[in-house]
Design a protein around this motif. Sequence first.
Motif, short mmCIF file in Angstrom:
data_model
loop_
_atom_site.label_atom_id
_atom_site.label_comp_id
_atom_site.label_asym_id
_atom_site.label_seq_id
_atom_site.Cartn_x
_atom_site.Cartn_y
_atom_site.Cartn_z
N HIS A 67 18.04 -3.97 2.70
CA HIS A 67 19.17 -3.05 2.79
C HIS A 67 19.26 -2.36 4.16
O HIS A 67 20.37 -2.22 4.70
N GLN A 68 18.13 -1.95 4.73
CA GLN A 68 18.20 -1.26 6.02
C GLN A 68 18.75 -2.16 7.12
O GLN A 68 19.34 -1.69 8.09
N GLY A 69 18.60 -3.46 6.94
CA GLY A 69 19.16 -4.40 7.91
C GLY A 69 20.67 -4.50 7.86
O GLY A 69 21.29 -5.08 8.77
N THR A 70 21.28 -3.93 6.83
CA THR A 70 22.73 -3.96 6.72
C THR A 70 23.39 -2.74 7.38
O THR A 70 24.62 -2.63 7.36
N LEU A 71 22.59 -1.85 7.97
CA LEU A 71 23.15 -0.61 8.52
C LEU A 71 24.22 -0.85 9.59
O LEU A 71 25.24 -0.14 9.58
N PRO A 72 24.06 -1.82 10.51
CA PRO A 72 25.14 -2.03 11.48
C PRO A 72 26.48 -2.33 10.82
O PRO A 72 27.52 -1.82 11.25
N LEU A 73 26.48 -3.14 9.77
CA LEU A 73 27.74 -3.42 9.07
C LEU A 73 28.24 -2.18 8.36
O LEU A 73 29.44 -1.88 8.40
N ARG A 74 27.35 -1.44 7.72
CA ARG A 74 27.79 -0.23 7.01
C ARG A 74 28.42 0.77 7.97
O ARG A 74 29.43 1.42 7.66
N LYS A 75 27.85 0.89 9.17
CA LYS A 75 28.44 1.79 10.16
C LYS A 75 29.82 1.29 10.60
O LYS A 75 30.76 2.08 10.77
N ALA A 76 29.95 -0.02 10.80
CA ALA A 76 31.24 -0.59 11.19
C ALA A 76 32.29 -0.38 10.11
O ALA A 76 33.46 -0.10 10.40
N ILE A 77 31.88 -0.50 8.85
CA ILE A 77 32.79 -0.27 7.73
C ILE A 77 33.26 1.19 7.72
O ILE A 77 34.46 1.47 7.54
N ALA A 78 32.33 2.11 7.92
CA ALA A 78 32.67 3.54 7.91
C ALA A 78 33.67 3.87 9.01
O ALA A 78 34.65 4.60 8.80
N VAL A 79 33.44 3.33 10.20
CA VAL A 79 34.35 3.56 11.32
C VAL A 79 35.73 2.98 11.03
O VAL A 79 36.76 3.61 11.25
N TRP A 80 35.75 1.77 10.51
CA TRP A 80 37.01 1.08 10.20
C TRP A 80 37.81 1.84 9.14
O TRP A 80 39.02 2.03 9.27
N TYR A 81 37.12 2.29 8.09
CA TYR A 81 37.82 3.01 7.02
C TYR A 81 38.39 4.33 7.53
O TYR A 81 39.51 4.71 7.17
N GLU A 82 37.62 5.01 8.38
CA GLU A 82 38.10 6.29 8.89
C GLU A 82 39.33 6.09 9.77
O GLU A 82 40.30 6.86 9.70
N LYS A 83 39.32 5.04 10.59
CA LYS A 83 40.48 4.76 11.44
C LYS A 83 41.70 4.41 10.60
O LYS A 83 42.82 4.83 10.91
N ARG A 84 41.49 3.66 9.55
CA ARG A 84 42.63 3.18 8.76
C ARG A 84 43.18 4.24 7.81
O ARG A 84 44.39 4.37 7.65
N PHE A 85 42.29 4.97 7.16
CA PHE A 85 42.73 5.88 6.10
C PHE A 85 42.48 7.35 6.39
O PHE A 85 42.83 8.21 5.58
N GLY A 86 41.84 7.65 7.54
CA GLY A 86 41.58 9.03 7.88
C GLY A 86 40.54 9.69 7.01
O GLY A 86 40.54 10.91 6.82
N LEU A 87 39.62 8.89 6.48
CA LEU A 87 38.61 9.40 5.56
C LEU A 87 37.23 9.36 6.22
O LEU A 87 36.84 8.33 6.77
N ALA A 88 36.51 10.45 6.13
CA ALA A 88 35.13 10.47 6.62
C ALA A 88 34.23 9.76 5.62
O ALA A 88 34.26 10.05 4.42
N ILE A 89 33.44 8.80 6.11
CA ILE A 89 32.58 7.99 5.25
C ILE A 89 31.15 8.07 5.75
O ILE A 89 30.88 7.93 6.96
N ASP A 90 30.20 8.28 4.84
CA ASP A 90 28.78 8.29 5.16
C ASP A 90 28.25 6.87 5.01
O ASP A 90 28.14 6.35 3.89
N ALA A 91 27.94 6.24 6.14
CA ALA A 91 27.50 4.84 6.10
C ALA A 91 26.19 4.66 5.34
O ALA A 91 25.91 3.57 4.82
N GLU A 92 25.39 5.70 5.26
CA GLU A 92 24.09 5.58 4.61
C GLU A 92 24.20 5.66 3.09
O GLU A 92 23.48 4.94 2.37
N THR A 93 25.08 6.49 2.57
CA THR A 93 25.12 6.75 1.13
C THR A 93 26.40 6.33 0.43
O THR A 93 26.44 6.28 -0.80
N GLU A 94 27.44 6.02 1.18
CA GLU A 94 28.75 5.76 0.56
C GLU A 94 29.28 4.35 0.80
O GLU A 94 30.43 4.07 0.49
N VAL A 95 28.45 3.46 1.33
CA VAL A 95 28.87 2.07 1.61
C VAL A 95 27.76 1.13 1.15
O VAL A 95 26.58 1.39 1.36
#
Length: 391
Positions: A67-95
């Motif tokens: 799971h810890q190896g997926t952190l780069p993708l989780r961070k990219a997802i959080a950034v992408w979601y915030e840009k698209r929907f204006g939502l703050a996302i915690d990459a560690e706990t919410e993805v």
Amino acid sequence: MQFADRLNSFGGNVFADMDLAKAQARAQGQTIIDLSLGSSDLPTPAPIIATIAKALEDPGTHGYLLHQGTLPLRKAIAVWYEKRFGLAIDAETEVLPLIGSQEGTAHLPLAVLNPGDVALLMDPGYPSHMGGVYLAGGEIYPMPLRAENQFLPVFADIPGVILSKAKMMVLSYPHNPTTAIASLEFFHTAVQFCRDHDLVLVHDFPYMDLVFDGRELPPSILQTDPHKTCTIEFFTFSKSYNMGGFRIGFAIGNAQLISALKKIKAVVDFNQYEGILQGAIAALESPPAIVQQTVAIFSQRRATLVDALAKIGWAVPLPTATMYVWAPLPPSWSGNSLEFCQKLVAKTGVALSPGSGFGQGGEGYVRFALVQEPTILATAAEKIGQFLNHN
């Protein structure tokens, strides 16, 4: 040899019947035009393929990915979601990365339902949503989706005795198979309803980009639950980026739900090959033109098919979203949707999905998947016209 009783819920279904019908048609010499499966025929964009190919050269990507190896993708997802929907996302706990959104919809009921608990599902709806509930020993209450209600469920029609046993609701808009779109106002109503009745609200969101005619892109369910009190959303790269074979998607939402789903996932698998996750990051960071090209192709195809069907006297609604056409059975047809599809493929080689495969509410319809070139779609319509003229 004895097997678990839960397997009884996975008996024969109309899709298995259609697979047999296609095989029989091939055996009789028919050339199959398969419009029955929502598997994109378009290639994965070149920058994504190049990223995955480069990863193959790195031996460090060849082992298990925890799971810890997926952190780069989780961070990219959080950034992408915030840009698209204006939502703050915690990459560690919410993805949570997934093997497609289907993994999420199939496994989440195991974390939410006890045997006998009720899940509120759309009827018609995607069959995987039902399968996950059956795996968990849950019961299904179908929420009818009718054309007169824009294929949206009417929450007031759900009996109180059902709500007293219900633990989760599953929505999915843009919707497969009906192609309907839900508004932000509808999602506000759904979130409030689920809060009032202590329900987990699941939103399956694979067609978030496939919207036509310049319409505003559909909302995320999280926009109406920004604190993520009861919601979880699933996304797949299969549709927007034509990555179906790579099996990559993610869940995003309520931290407790993400944690619970992560526990189920940990029992079932590790993660995909790391290079696939790197490809997913490349997809999220790619220019919008990559997705816009895919949308334009499906938009042209749906117009070609609807026009071709009109020429044979079969008027069907022009879909506003997804990669499907949801068509009422021709007025001249007196049988059910499975009979129509079985006879059609036997006589013409054109394979469609019977509406009954998506639930009782789908009877009276068939679904076309726009997974062929326009010329082939036009040929399919001509063959259907010949079929209707001789039946």
